[in-house]
Write a protein that holds these residues in place. Structure first.
Motif, PDB file in Angstrom:
ATOM      1  N   LYS A 188       0.854  -1.173  -0.079  1.00 30.38           N
ATOM      2  CA  LYS A 188      -0.081   0.075   0.012  1.00 30.38           C
ATOM      3  C   LYS A 188       0.911   1.380  -0.239  1.00 30.38           C
ATOM      4  N   ILE A 189       0.480   2.514  -0.564  1.00 29.09           N
ATOM      5  CA  ILE A 189       1.064   3.537  -0.687  1.00 29.09           C
ATOM      6  C   ILE A 189      -0.232   4.561  -0.419  1.00 29.09           C
ATOM      7  N   ASN A 190      -0.306   5.098   0.808  1.00 32.33           N
ATOM      8  CA  ASN A 190      -1.374   6.498   1.234  1.00 32.33           C
ATOM      9  C   ASN A 190      -2.442   5.608   1.197  1.00 32.33           C
ATOM     10  N   GLY A 191      -2.371   4.218   1.799  1.00 30.43           N
ATOM     11  CA  GLY A 191      -3.863   3.418   1.852  1.00 30.43           C
ATOM     12  C   GLY A 191      -4.377   2.812   0.706  1.00 30.43           C
ATOM     13  N   TYR A 192      -3.750   3.251  -0.495  1.00 28.69           N
ATOM     14  CA  TYR A 192      -4.087   2.342  -1.734  1.00 28.69           C
ATOM     15  C   TYR A 192      -3.216   1.219  -1.945  1.00 28.69           C
ATOM     16  N   LYS A 193      -3.957   0.140  -2.706  1.00 25.35           N
ATOM     17  CA  LYS A 193      -3.214  -1.000  -2.849  1.00 25.35           C
ATOM     18  C   LYS A 193      -2.321  -1.060  -4.268  1.00 25.35           C
ATOM     19  N   PHE A 194      -1.202  -1.604  -3.815  1.00 29.68           N
ATOM     20  CA  PHE A 194      -0.191  -1.842  -5.047  1.00 29.68           C
ATOM     21  C   PHE A 194       0.392  -3.227  -4.663  1.00 29.68           C
ATOM     22  N   ASP A 195       1.141  -3.679  -5.863  1.00 32.17           N
ATOM     23  CA  ASP A 195       1.740  -4.602  -5.930  1.00 32.17           C
ATOM     24  C   ASP A 195       3.182  -4.637  -6.242  1.00 32.17           C
ATOM     25  N   LEU A 196       4.087  -3.917  -5.484  1.00 32.99           N
ATOM     26  CA  LEU A 196       5.417  -3.575  -6.138  1.00 32.99           C
ATOM     27  C   LEU A 196       6.401  -4.391  -5.551  1.00 32.99           C
ATOM     28  N   ARG A 197       7.245  -4.859  -6.511  1.00 36.29           N
ATOM     29  CA  ARG A 197       8.484  -5.955  -6.232  1.00 36.29           C
ATOM     30  C   ARG A 197       9.725  -5.485  -6.418  1.00 36.29           C
ATOM     31  N   GLY A 198       9.812  -4.240  -7.344  1.00 43.06           N
ATOM     32  CA  GLY A 198      11.067  -3.875  -7.440  1.00 43.06           C
ATOM     33  C   GLY A 198      11.788  -4.588  -8.681  1.00 43.06           C
ATOM     34  N   ASP A 199      10.969  -5.364  -9.439  1.00 40.97           N
ATOM     35  CA  ASP A 199      11.847  -5.879 -10.541  1.00 40.97           C
ATOM     36  C   ASP A 199      11.393  -5.721 -11.851  1.00 40.97           C
ATOM     37  N   TYR A 200      10.599  -4.609 -11.854  1.00 40.91           N
ATOM     38  CA  TYR A 200      10.539  -3.738 -13.125  1.00 40.91           C
ATOM     39  C   TYR A 200      10.499  -2.399 -12.844  1.00 40.91           C
ATOM     40  N   THR A 201      10.968  -1.379 -13.953  1.00 39.68           N
ATOM     41  CA  THR A 201      10.819  -0.065 -13.666  1.00 39.68           C
ATOM     42  C   THR A 201       9.208   0.160 -13.827  1.00 39.68           C
ATOM     43  N   THR A 202       8.774   0.816 -12.569  1.00 41.99           N
ATOM     44  CA  THR A 202       7.467   0.963 -12.175  1.00 41.99           C
ATOM     45  C   THR A 202       7.018   2.604 -12.158  1.00 41.99           C
ATOM     46  N   LEU A 203       5.979   2.784 -12.779  1.00 40.12           N
ATOM     47  CA  LEU A 203       5.291   4.244 -12.692  1.00 40.12           C
ATOM     48  C   LEU A 203       4.240   4.318 -11.519  1.00 40.12           C
ATOM     49  N   ILE A 204       4.295   5.039 -10.638  1.00 42.34           N
ATOM     50  CA  ILE A 204       3.356   5.127  -9.598  1.00 42.34           C
ATOM     51  C   ILE A 204       2.698   6.520  -9.724  1.00 42.34           C
ATOM     52  N   LEU A 205       1.233   6.362  -9.750  1.00 39.33           N
ATOM     53  CA  LEU A 205       0.329   7.453  -9.823  1.00 39.33           C
ATOM     54  C   LEU A 205      -0.712   7.574  -8.943  1.00 39.33           C
ATOM     55  N   ILE A 206      -0.997   8.713  -8.251  1.00 37.80           N
ATOM     56  CA  ILE A 206      -2.169   9.010  -7.469  1.00 37.80           C
ATOM     57  C   ILE A 206      -2.759  10.169  -7.966  1.00 37.80           C
ATOM     58  N   TYR A 207      -3.988  10.208  -7.999  1.00 39.60           N
ATOM     59  CA  TYR A 207      -4.748  11.319  -8.735  1.00 39.60           C
ATOM     60  C   TYR A 207      -6.251  11.198  -8.653  1.00 39.60           C
ATOM     61  N   LYS A 208      -7.028  12.168  -9.159  1.00 38.48           N
ATOM     62  CA  LYS A 208      -8.180  12.352  -8.974  1.00 38.48           C
ATOM     63  C   LYS A 208      -8.902  11.293 -10.043  1.00 38.48           C
ATOM     64  N   ASP A 209      -9.945  10.597  -9.593  1.00 40.11           N
ATOM     65  CA  ASP A 209     -10.542   9.555 -10.505  1.00 40.11           C
ATOM     66  C   ASP A 209     -11.534  10.470 -11.499  1.00 40.11           C
ATOM     67  N   ALA A 210     -11.406   9.985 -12.876  1.00 39.70           N
ATOM     68  CA  ALA A 210     -12.094  10.787 -13.960  1.00 39.70           C
ATOM     69  C   ALA A 210     -12.226   9.590 -15.065  1.00 39.70           C
ATOM     70  N   PRO A 211     -13.100  10.007 -15.795  1.00 37.53           N
ATOM     71  CA  PRO A 211     -13.301   8.964 -17.058  1.00 37.53           C
ATOM     72  C   PRO A 211     -12.114   9.144 -18.050  1.00 37.53           C
ATOM     73  N   GLY A 212     -11.608   8.063 -18.337  1.00 35.91           N
ATOM     74  CA  GLY A 212     -10.563   8.054 -19.419  1.00 35.91           C
ATOM     75  C   GLY A 212      -9.345   8.239 -18.984  1.00 35.91           C
ATOM     76  N   MET A 213      -8.904   8.356 -17.768  1.00 34.68           N
ATOM     77  CA  MET A 213      -7.710   8.534 -17.083  1.00 34.68           C
ATOM     78  C   MET A 213      -6.900   7.648 -17.435  1.00 34.68           C
ATOM     79  N   VAL A 214      -7.231   6.138 -17.285  1.00 37.79           N
ATOM     80  CA  VAL A 214      -6.281   5.264 -17.357  1.00 37.79           C
ATOM     81  C   VAL A 214      -5.823   4.859 -18.851  1.00 37.79           C
ATOM     82  N   TYR A 215      -6.806   4.980 -19.732  1.00 31.03           N
ATOM     83  CA  TYR A 215      -6.654   5.252 -21.260  1.00 31.03           C
ATOM     84  C   TYR A 215      -5.696   6.288 -21.333  1.00 31.03           C
ATOM     85  N   ARG A 216      -5.801   7.664 -20.971  1.00 29.11           N
ATOM     86  CA  ARG A 216      -4.862   8.494 -21.315  1.00 29.11           C
ATOM     87  C   ARG A 216      -3.777   8.191 -20.748  1.00 29.11           C
TER      88      ARG A 216
END
Length: 228
Positions: free
Chosen positions: A140-168
Motif C-alpha cells: 500500500k501507498i497512502n492507503g491505496y493497494k499496490f503490488d510493487l516488487r522492484g523487479d520492473y521499472t514502475t510508474l506510480i500515480l495517485i490522482y483524481k478519479d475521472a473517466p478516461g484517465m487510465v486510457y490517457r
C-alpha cells in the motif's frame, strides 16, 4: 513444483547483515519507500509488525530499514552506521513495534514527512513486507493497494478519479514505444482519489514524465527504477 533453482536460491542475496528477510528485505523496503517519497525526509516513523518487531533488533532490521530510506543498497557497508548518518543529516526517526496478525510476519509501515520534490510539505505512508531471500512486496501507498516488487521499472500515480484517465496514461506510455508489463488500479470511491501502479518492460523517457505532470489533478507521480 519446479526443481529449477536460481543462483539467488542457492547462495541468497548479496547483503550486509545476517538475514535475507530481516536485513536485505528490510533495506529494499526502505529503499523503495524513500524513492516513493522522492526526497530526503525530515522525519520517519517505522512500525514493525510480528517477526520484524520481535527479532528485528538482533538482525539489524532497524538499521537496514533506515539505511534503505537513505538510499543504501543491501550490500552497502554504511548500513551499520545508518543511525549516525541520519542524525548527521538532521533526519528524525523513531521505531514502534506491534503484534497484529492481520499483517504479514515481516511487515513494516513507514511514514515519511518533509518537503517533497515539488517543494511542498508532504507525508507519504508505505506498507511493505519481506517475503524471503531478500524479496519484497509494497502492498500500500497512502492507503491505496499496490503490488510493487522492484523487479520492473514502475510508474506510480495517485490522482483524481475521472473517466478516461487510465486510457490517457496508457496511451501516453505506449505512444513512446514503452510496453506495459502489468497495471494495477485502485480507488476509494467513484470520482474521488485513485491510484495506478504500472510495471514497464523498458525505460520511460523524460518526455513521458513531463507529459504526465501536465495532466490535471495528478497528486503524486513517481518512477521507480528496477532494484538491482
Amino acid at each position: 513444483m519446479s526443481n529449477n533453482k536460481t543462483l539467488l536460491d542457492i547462495i541468497g542475496p548479496v547483503m550486509i547483515g545476517p538475514s535475507s528477510s530481516h536485513t536485505a528485505g528490510a533495506s529494499r523496503i526502505g529503499y523503495m519507500a524513500g524513492k516513493i517519497f522522492g526526497a530526503n525526509p525530515k522525519k520517519i516513523e517505522f512500525t514493525l509488525y510480528n517477526s520484524f518487531a520481535k527479532t528485528g533488533y538482533g538482525h539489524g532490521t532497524e538499521l537496514a530499514l533506515l539505511a534503505g530510506v537513505l538510499g543504501f543498497f543491501p550490500d552497502d557497508s554504511r548500513i551499520k552506521n545508518s543511525f549516525e548518518i541520519a542524525h548527521d543529516m538532521g533526519i528524525e526517526f523513531e521505531f514502534n513495534y506491534k503484534e497484529d496478525y492481520n499483517f504479514h510476519p515481516n511487515a513494516v509501515e513507514i511514514k515519511l514527512f518533509g518537503v517533497s520534490l515539488d517543494g511542498k510539505e508532504n507525508a507519504v505512508t508505505v506498507l511493505g513486507k519481506s517475503v524471503g531471500a531478500g524479496e519484497i512486496v509494497i502492498n500500500k501507498i497512502n492507503g491505496y493497494k499496490f503490488d510493487l516488487r522492484g523487479d520492473y521499472t514502475t510508474l506510480i500515480l495517485i490522482y483524481k478519479d475521472a473517466p478516461g484517465m487510465v486510457y490517457r496514461v496508457a496511451n501516453l506510455i505506449q505512444s513512446q514505444n514503452v510496453n506495459i508489463a502489468s497495471m494495477h488500479c485502485d480507488r476509494n470511491a467513484k470520482g474521488q482519489v485513485a491510484s495506478m501502479g504500472i510495471s514497464l518492460d523498458n525505460e520511460i523517457p523524460d518526455y513521458t514524465m513531463q507529459k504526465l505532470t501536465e495532466i490535471n489533478d495528478m497528486y503524486l507521480i513517481r518512477k521507480l527504477d528496477k532494484i538491482r
